[in-house]
Scaffold this motif. Structure first.
Motif, PDB file in Angstrom:
ATOM      1  N   SER A 105       0.391 -31.972  85.350  1.00 15.19           N
ATOM      2  CA  SER A 105      -0.232 -33.009  84.510  1.00 15.19           C
ATOM      3  C   SER A 105       0.052 -32.813  83.024  1.00 15.19           C
ATOM      4  O   SER A 105      -0.122 -31.723  82.486  1.00 15.19           O
ATOM      5  CB  SER A 105      -1.746 -33.035  84.727  1.00 15.19           C
ATOM      6  OG  SER A 105      -2.017 -33.411  86.048  1.00 15.19           O
ATOM      7  N   TYR A 107      -1.606 -34.083  79.905  1.00 21.58           N
ATOM      8  CA  TYR A 107      -2.879 -34.764  79.632  1.00 21.58           C
ATOM      9  C   TYR A 107      -2.811 -35.745  78.471  1.00 21.58           C
ATOM     10  O   TYR A 107      -3.583 -36.708  78.431  1.00 21.58           O
ATOM     11  CB  TYR A 107      -3.992 -33.729  79.439  1.00 21.58           C
ATOM     12  CG  TYR A 107      -4.325 -33.041  80.748  1.00 21.58           C
ATOM     13  CD1 TYR A 107      -5.158 -33.659  81.672  1.00 21.58           C
ATOM     14  CD2 TYR A 107      -3.755 -31.809  81.080  1.00 21.58           C
ATOM     15  CE1 TYR A 107      -5.433 -33.064  82.891  1.00 21.58           C
ATOM     16  CE2 TYR A 107      -4.021 -31.202  82.295  1.00 21.58           C
ATOM     17  CZ  TYR A 107      -4.862 -31.830  83.200  1.00 21.58           C
ATOM     18  OH  TYR A 107      -5.137 -31.256  84.417  1.00 21.58           O
ATOM     19  N   TRP A 110      -1.469 -38.793  80.095  1.00 18.86           N
ATOM     20  CA  TRP A 110      -2.520 -39.348  80.943  1.00 18.86           C
ATOM     21  C   TRP A 110      -3.503 -40.156  80.092  1.00 18.86           C
ATOM     22  O   TRP A 110      -3.858 -41.287  80.412  1.00 18.86           O
ATOM     23  CB  TRP A 110      -3.229 -38.190  81.661  1.00 18.86           C
ATOM     24  CG  TRP A 110      -4.113 -38.566  82.811  1.00 18.86           C
ATOM     25  CD1 TRP A 110      -4.754 -39.755  83.017  1.00 18.86           C
ATOM     26  CD2 TRP A 110      -4.448 -37.724  83.914  1.00 18.86           C
ATOM     27  NE1 TRP A 110      -5.484 -39.695  84.178  1.00 18.86           N
ATOM     28  CE2 TRP A 110      -5.319 -38.472  84.746  1.00 18.86           C
ATOM     29  CE3 TRP A 110      -4.137 -36.419  84.276  1.00 18.86           C
ATOM     30  CZ2 TRP A 110      -5.860 -37.943  85.921  1.00 18.86           C
ATOM     31  CZ3 TRP A 110      -4.678 -35.893  85.437  1.00 18.86           C
ATOM     32  CH2 TRP A 110      -5.519 -36.652  86.261  1.00 18.86           C
TER      33      TRP A 110
END
Ligand SMILES: NC(=O)c1ccc[n+]([C@@H]2O[C@H](COP(=O)([O-])OP(=O)(O)OC[C@H]3O[C@@H](n4cnc5c(N)ncnc54)[C@H](OP(=O)(O)O)[C@@H]3O)[C@@H](O)[C@H]2O)c1
Length: 239
Positions: A105, A107, A110
């Motif tokens: 991931s 972030y 995201w």
């Protein structure tokens, strides 16, 4: 004729929405991050002779959304189409189901997907609600995705995209309930797996067919169909 405002109209499904609504005689307010680079949109606007107006807009920029809403104060907008969307750097067209996998991931990426895919449509609705309320058709829709369906997720992955679009669906559900008293209809729409930059060249649905189907779905939206999740071919999707 009615007026539609479309975000992310410089390419892909957004551009196709402009093409089809303009051909149908609608007044189109088309927004794109960089109108200078959206040459097809520019050509369409020229050919439409004033019925297609292009404005620069990045939906991650809330001040810019407010400024556009102020500039268009007093203009009734029958249909607000929140089309802009992003998968970030790791896209389905690039990496397939390997994009945005567990353990990898990013972030910041995201959070940016949340800002564009979920908060962008929320801010657009809050900024343009008076324009929509002043119109005849009173509809707000957003391009969601079947990947937002929690019940339909049997492949995993794509954390940023799935969760930002699931958040979008939750936002539109509340919005449908809250705006019902103003007779505004709200719905998330899945365009199918469509052959755009996001969908990739191997996608089975042509943008023309996807948008033609979505326009039919939008035209058929009633207060009973508000706050529900619809696919381009008219099928209802599970949350
Ligand atoms: N294609 C599919 O198979 C598929 C499936 C399910 C859902 N969808 C959804 O359908 C919508 C349209 O997708 P598409 O296939 O046409 O994708 P696309 O070809 O990648 O186009 C995305 C559009 O969103 C715009 N955009 C991205 N970030 C933006 C921002 N911060 N502010 C304003 N505009 C921004 C892009 O503008 P720029 O040109 O400036 O980058 C472009 O116009 C998206 O919401 C997408 O999630 C697509």
């Amino acid at each position: 004729m009615p007026t539609v405002l479309i975000t992310g109209a410089g390419r892909g499904l957004g551009l196709e929405f402009v093409r089809q609504y303009a051909a149908d005689g609608w007044t189109v307010i088309a927004t794109a991050r960089s109108p200078d680079r959206a040459t097809e949109l520019g050509t369409l606007a020229q050919a439409a002779g004033g019925r297609v107006k292009v404005h620069a807009l990045d939906v991650a920029d809330h001040a810019a959304i407010e400024a556009l809403a102020a500039r268009l104060a007093g203009v009734p907008i029958d249909l607000l189409i929140n089309n802009s969307g992003t998968m970030g750097k790791e896209s389905f067209a690039g990496q397939g189901m390997k994009a945005q996998r567990f353990g990898t991931s990013d972030y910041d990426e995201w959070a940016y997907q949340f800002r564009v895919n979920a908060l962008g449509p929320m801010k657009m609705a809050e900024a343009f609600v008076e324009h929509v309320a002043a119109s005849s058709q009173r509809k707000i829709v957003a391009l969601s995705t079947v990947m937002a369906s929690i019940g339909g997720n049997n492949l995993g992955g794509l954390y940023g995209y799935r969760s930002s679009k699931a958040a979008l669906n939750a936002i539109l559900k509340s919005m449908a309930l809250d705006l019902a008293r103003r007779a505004i209809i709200v719905a998330p729409l899945h365009p199918g797996w469509a052959a755009t930059e996001m969908g990739g060249a191997n996608a089975p649905v042509r943008p023309q067919h996807s948008v033609a189907g979505l326009r039919q779905v939008i035209a058929g939206l009633t207060k009973e169909k508000s706050g529900r999740f619809w696919q381009w071919d008219g099928k209802e999707l599970p949350w």
